[in-house]
Every structure is written in structure tokens, then in C-alpha cells.
Design an enzyme around this catalytic site. Structure first.
Site, mmCIF file in Angstrom:
data_model
loop_
_atom_site.group_PDB
_atom_site.id
_atom_site.type_symbol
_atom_site.label_atom_id
_atom_site.label_comp_id
_atom_site.label_asym_id
_atom_site.label_seq_id
_atom_site.Cartn_x
_atom_site.Cartn_y
_atom_site.Cartn_z
ATOM 1 N N ASP A 126 0.821 -1.212 0.000
ATOM 2 C CA ASP A 126 0.000 0.000 0.000
ATOM 3 C C ASP A 126 0.852 1.257 0.000
ATOM 4 O O ASP A 126 0.472 2.264 -0.611
ATOM 5 C CB ASP A 126 -0.953 -0.003 1.206
ATOM 6 C CG ASP A 126 -2.191 -0.841 0.924
ATOM 7 O OD1 ASP A 126 -2.698 -0.749 -0.209
ATOM 8 O OD2 ASP A 126 -2.622 -1.597 1.800
ATOM 9 N N CYS A 146 6.528 -5.831 6.097
ATOM 10 C CA CYS A 146 5.717 -7.028 5.845
ATOM 11 C C CYS A 146 5.077 -7.004 4.459
ATOM 12 O O CYS A 146 4.342 -7.921 4.102
ATOM 13 C CB CYS A 146 4.660 -7.219 6.925
ATOM 14 S SG CYS A 146 3.454 -5.888 6.973
HETATM 15 C C1 PEP Z 1 0.861 -3.912 2.534
HETATM 16 O O1 PEP Z 1 0.047 -3.035 2.237
HETATM 17 O O2 PEP Z 1 2.057 -3.919 2.180
HETATM 18 C C2 PEP Z 1 0.429 -5.054 3.369
HETATM 19 C C3 PEP Z 1 1.287 -5.922 3.844
HETATM 20 O O3 PEP Z 1 -0.914 -5.205 3.582
HETATM 21 P P1 PEP Z 1 -1.935 -5.810 2.483
HETATM 22 O O4 PEP Z 1 -1.103 -6.313 1.329
HETATM 23 O O5 PEP Z 1 -2.691 -6.873 3.172
HETATM 24 O O6 PEP Z 1 -2.750 -4.615 2.135
HETATM 25 MG MG MG Z 2 -1.909 -2.935 3.198
#
Ligand code: PEP
Ligand code: MG
Length: 562
Positions: free
Chosen positions: A451, A498
Site C-alpha cells: 500500500d 511485511c
Molecule cells: C501492505 O500493504 O504492504 C500489506 C502488507 O498489507 P496488504 O497487502 O494486506 O494490504
Molecule cells: Mg496494506
């Protein structure tokens, strides 16, 4: 030499003889003079036997391929109770057809309905119905359901493989899999991935006269060579041996720390979606879970999951993975992850809309159910609670306020609460820029690069047409990551990544040089990442130039650390 192209499901090289796998065919009586009572009884008996078989396959898959794939057979058991499917068959039995004809026609009709659906997932379910049909016909005809008959490991070629056929195959006799049909979403593809066998699907042209011939399946280039030329044999055998060496080396890394040559320890954690991924965490020797996307507990449920249901899931993950730390992100529903029961309004711009913490803060009772479940589960392991999509300190303070309300409630109920850390996702430029303020309030940051990249570059992560404009290593994103790490460290807040970028080995050196404390990646990337970290020696980078002093030219870190 002949060669045939397909679509890769699992890469890698398989070298050996081809074995053509044939599914049994049946002569079905089409007469309309059978006794409905008798045929109903035969149908019901067969249905119960197949249900029991599916349960046995579920138990076998649990041991051999894990919970994720075992779930396929659990779903099959339930499908056999489906009233529409049963009615579809009984209509034919009431019209005096035999049970075999009723099963063949009834199941085919239901499979046809699935195959005509737009949604790729539901389309792929038609193969599950056909799989069950074949098992029913096996039972009705007294056929045992053939498994792989081979006296040496082979590359198996099939028209298509049903999940129950795939799981029955003896993995010791399999070098690779090729199907003429099949889809990336099919359960057979999922099983192939979990067995980690080089696999091609949609290899339409491969013919039955390849039976017994020497072949090389080149999963990297999505093709299979039958009786390959000497130079191809040489080249691909060398590649195969290299893969074996690499895999062996990776396995040897299990139990070793993720530490650079100059002694910097990085925690390598795994991202998971639920209980089904616990085995993958253990098997790949992840040191913890850096992101449990709890929204999958919501997505997997037809109704809003209650506190106890959530508690059981969180407790199980914490208990099974203890003493590893498990960071559970509170519900990140919205944008591309929607559930009907929340009745969220249609939005023109959902990625910038009502999602994640915005839903939780607007619906405190909904949020509190999850927080209470998390706090109760904290007594069973080493928990981290993480809030997603935070853009301001006031939001974070409100989250903490609601959390402490829940703590007080549980204390009044005499419920035991364990120790836990609190953290937030840094996935908006606002959070990265205000990281100093936010760091004062939390134990850790976890950077969500998926994101963060989307919001920094204004590139919709769901829109494949924007790929030509997207730079996953955009210097602005790297700069925000560095700013976040520095801000975190100024306040004794540890910082991890992450998002998908954490597994990008071309950036590992850069992240470690920036001072990252933890990288959380998909379980399969844990050991390759550990290998990359152990290969690093950052001694030569004694003086790291702070990002504030650079003139943010593109590729700054890459040039600096290469
Ligand atoms: C991100 O946004 O990098 C993340 C780990 O969350 P998601 O991919 O679940 O939006
Ligand atoms: Mg995210």
C-alpha cells in the site's frame, strides 16, 4: 526430439520417463426401467461411502500436504450433502434411470453450471464436481479407483487430474506433473504447489504415444522435451543439479540464525492468512509471524465472526507457534477485500475509502469483539497487535483507548491477559512522514510496502494496466522506508517490513543497511531470505549517508550499496 508448451504452475526441472495416466471410463446403462427405491438406496450408499473416502483423503492430505490442501476434501465432504446436487440426481432416479446414469448426468449438469460462471474460482470448482462424480461411479461400479502404477519415478501426463486422484498418487513415484487441461486456480494446481513438483498445465498438444519415452520437463520455460537433444539434456541436467544443490543448502539453513557476516541479526518472520498456514511457518523455519492478515477470518465466514470464533483461531495460532512472536493485524476489510455482511456502501474510490481501521473506529462494537478475542488469546503465546492504515496519532490514540477499555472489561471478568506488543502498519505516506510522532506510542512499526507504494506513486495496485508506470523500487518509497526506520529507532521502536518488497532479494542489502530489524515474507521466501542475509557483509559501509542529506536522486540507495 519433440517439444510441447504448457503453462507453468510450479517451476523446476524434472527428468525421467513419461507415464500416461488414464482415468477409468464406464459403460452406462441408459434404459429407463429401473426401480427408483432400489436405485435411491444404491445412490445413498455410494454417497456415504464417497463421503467417508473424502474424509480419509482429508486425513491423508493433512499429514502429506498440509491443512490448506486437506481443506479441499473437507469441502468435497460438504458438497456431497448439497441438496441441489442430490436433487439433480434423484430427479433422474425418480424417472426410472439407474443410479450410475443419475450420477453421471446430475453431476455433469452441476459441473456445467459452475464451468459457465464468470468468476475464475467458481469456474475451477466444476473440476471438483467431476472428481466427486468419478468417485461415485467408481463405488457404484465396484471399481477401486486406479492410482499410479509405476515401478520407477515418472513424469505423469494426464488429461486432467482431480484432487482426489492427485492426493492418491505416491509422491515417491512422481518427478513432475503435466496435464492437457486444468487451470491455475484448480485444486490440482494448489496440490501441485504444496507438493512442490515441477508442473505444467494446458499442455494441449502432448500425445499418448509419449508413454515410456525419456523426457525433460522444463518448468522454468513452461515446456517439456520428449527424447531431447544432447545439448538440451546437458544444459537442463546442469540446471537440475544446481537446483538440487540450492534446495539442499536452503534446508541446511533451518535452525540457523538470520545474521549477516558482520554480525547484524535480522528477524525473518512469515506472513500468514490463518490456521492453515501454521505448518508452512514451522516447515520453513520462520522465526515468527510478522503479519497474520486477520481479515481472512472475516472473509472465510458467511456472517460476522463472533468473539469466541475469533478467539479460537488466534489462540490456536499463538499456541501452535509459541514461543515465536505472532503479530496479528486487526481487520483490514475494505478496498479489494469485501464481505457482504458488513453492508459497506459502494464507493467510487475504495482504496482511498472506508477500509481497515476506518471501519473499526466507526463501528467500535465490531472492533471490540476482535480486540477482546486478541486479548484473551494473548495468554496463550507471544502476541503482537497491529493496527492497519493508520494516518494520524489521534487515530492511534483512539485505538489504544478502545484496547484499554477491553482490557478493563476483561479484567473485571477475571479473564487472564498475557503480555503483548502494540504496533502499527506504516502503509501511507502520512504515517511514514509522521513516524516520529507515531513511534512514541508503539513498540513496533511494520512497513506495508504494497500500500505504501500504491499511495506514494498513485498507482492502483489492482490495476494490471498500470504496470508500465510502476517502479517497485521507486526512490520515494525507499526514502519513506528509510525515514520510518530512522524515526522508529529514535524512539526505541523496532521496524520491520511485511509488504511484498521484504522478499525482494535485490533489496535485502539495502534494507539491512538502512537498519531494518525484521522482514516478514511469504513462508516459502523465508529460507532464501535467510541465505541472502547470511551472505551479506556490511563492514565496508561504515559510514551510512543519512537520507536527509542526499539529494534524492533516483536509485540513490542502490548506487550507494551496490
Ligand atoms: C501492505 O500493504 O504492504 C500489506 C502488507 O498489507 P496488504 O497487502 O494486506 O494490504
Ligand atoms: Mg496494506
Amino acid at each position: 526430439m519433440q517439444s510441447f508448451n504448457g503453462k507453468k504452475v510450479v517451476s523446476g526441472i524434472a527428468i525421467g520417463k513419461i507415464k500416461i495416466y488414464k482415468t477409468s471410463t464406464y459403460e452406462i446403462n441408459t434404459a429407463q426401467n429401473f426401480d427408483p427405491d432400489n436405485e435411491t438406496k444404491r445412490f445413498e450408499d455410494a454417497r456415504l461411502i464417497v463421503q467417508r473416502q473424502q474424509h480419509e483423503l482429508y486425513e491423508k492430505a493433512l499429514v502429506t500436504t498440509g491443512q490448506d490442501t486437506a481443506g479441499i476434501f473437507e469441502a468435497h465432504e460438504l458438497m456431497l450433502d448439497d441438496e441441489d446436487l442430490i436433487e439433480a440426481c434423484k430427479d433422474f432416479i425418480n424417472d426410472k434411470y439407474c443410479a450410475e446414469y443419475a450420477v453421471q448426468t446430475g453431476f455433469d449438469n452441476v459441473a456445467q453450471t459452475f464451468s459457465e460462471m464468470e468468476d475464475e474460482y467458481f469456474k475451477a470448482r466444476s473440476a471438483d464436481v467431476i472428481d466427486l462424480k468419478n468417485s461415485m461411479l467408481d463405488v457404484l461400479s465396484g471399481h477401486s479407483g486406479e492410482s499410479l502404477q509405476a515401478n520407477e519415478p515418472v513424469i505423469l501426463v494426464a488429461e486432467d487430474l482431480a484432487p482426489s486422484e492427485t492426493v492418491k498418487l505416491d509422491k515417491n513415484l512422481l518427478l513432475g506433473l503435466i496435464t492437457r487441461q486444468g487451470s491455475q486456480n484448480s485444486h490440482t494446481a494448489i496440490l501441485a504447489r504444496s507438493m512442490n513438483l515441477p508442473t505444467l498445465i494446458q499442455c494441449h498438444e502432448i500425445t499418448d504415444d509419449c508413454e515410456g519415452k525419456f523426457a525433460i520437463l522444463d518448468g522454468y520455460n513452461s515446456c517439456v522435451y520428449i527424447e531431447p537433444d544432447e545439448n538440451i539434456v546437458k544444459e537442463l541436467t546442469a540446471k537440475h543439479e544446481e537446483d538440487i544443490k540450492k534446495e539442499k543448502l536452503l534446508q541446511e539453513l533451518k535452525g540457523l540464525p538470520s545474521v549477516t557476516k558482520d554480525g547484524r541479526k535480522i528477524r525473518v518472520y512469515a506472513n500468514i492468512g490463518g490456521i492453515k498456514d501454521i505448518n508452512a511457518v514451522i516447515e520453513n523455519d520462520a522465526e515468527g509471524v510478522g503479519l497474520f492478515r486477520s481479515e481472512f477470518v472475516y472473509l472465510d465466514s458467511k456472517t460476522d465472526p463472533d468473539e469466541d470464533t475469533q478467539f479460537e483461531s488466534y489462540k490456536r495460532v499463538l499456541q501452535d507457534l509459541s514461543p515465536r512472536q505472532v503479530i496479528i493485524r486487526t481487520c483490514d476489510i475494505g478496498a479489494d477485500k469485501q464481505v457482504d455482511y458488513l453492508n459497506l456502501e459502494h464507493e467510487e474510490n475504495p482504496a482511498l475509502g472506508f477500509r481497515a481501521i476506518r471501519i473499526c473506529l466507526t463501528r467500535p462494537e465490531f472492533f471490540k469483539r476482535q480486540l477482546r478475542a486478541l486479548l484473551r488469546a494473548s495468554a496463550f503465546g507471544n502476541l503482537g497487535i497491529m493496527f492497519p492504515m493508520i494516518i494520524s496519532k489521534s487515530e492511534l490514540l483512539r485505538c489504544k483507548e478502545i484496547l484499554s477499555e477491553c482490557q478493563k472489561e476483561l479484567a473485571a471478568e477475571n479473564v487472564k491477559i498475557g503480555k503483548f506488543e502494540i504496533g502499527i502498519m506504516i502503509e501511507t505516506p502520512a504515517a511514514a512522514i509522521c513516524a516520529d510522532d507515531l513511534a512514541e506510542e508503539v513498540d513496533f512499526f511494520s512497513i506495508g510496502t504494497n500500500d505504501l507504494t500504491q499511495y506514494t506513486c498513485a498507482i492502483d495496485r489492482q490495476n494490471a494496466n498500470l504496470e508500465p508506470f510502476s517502479d517497485t523500487h521507486h526512490p520515494a518509497v525507499l526514502k519513506l522506508i528509510k525515514m520510518t526506520i530512522d524515526a522508529g529507532h529514535r524512539h526505541n521502536t523496532w521496524v520491520g517490513i511485511c509488504g511484498e518488497l521484504g522478499a525482494d532479494l535485490s533489496l535485502t542489502r539495502e534494507f539491512v543497511s538502512m537498519g531494518i530489524d525484521e522482514l516478514s515474507v511469504n513462508p516459502k521466501s523465508v529460507l532464501p531470505l535467510r541465505a541472502a542475509i547470511r551472505d551479506l557483509d556490511l563492514k565496508e559501509l561504515k559510514q551510512e549517508i543519512p537520507v536527509e542529506n542526499n539529494n534524492s536522486k533516483p536509485g540513490f540507495f542502490r548506487r550507494l550499496f551496490k
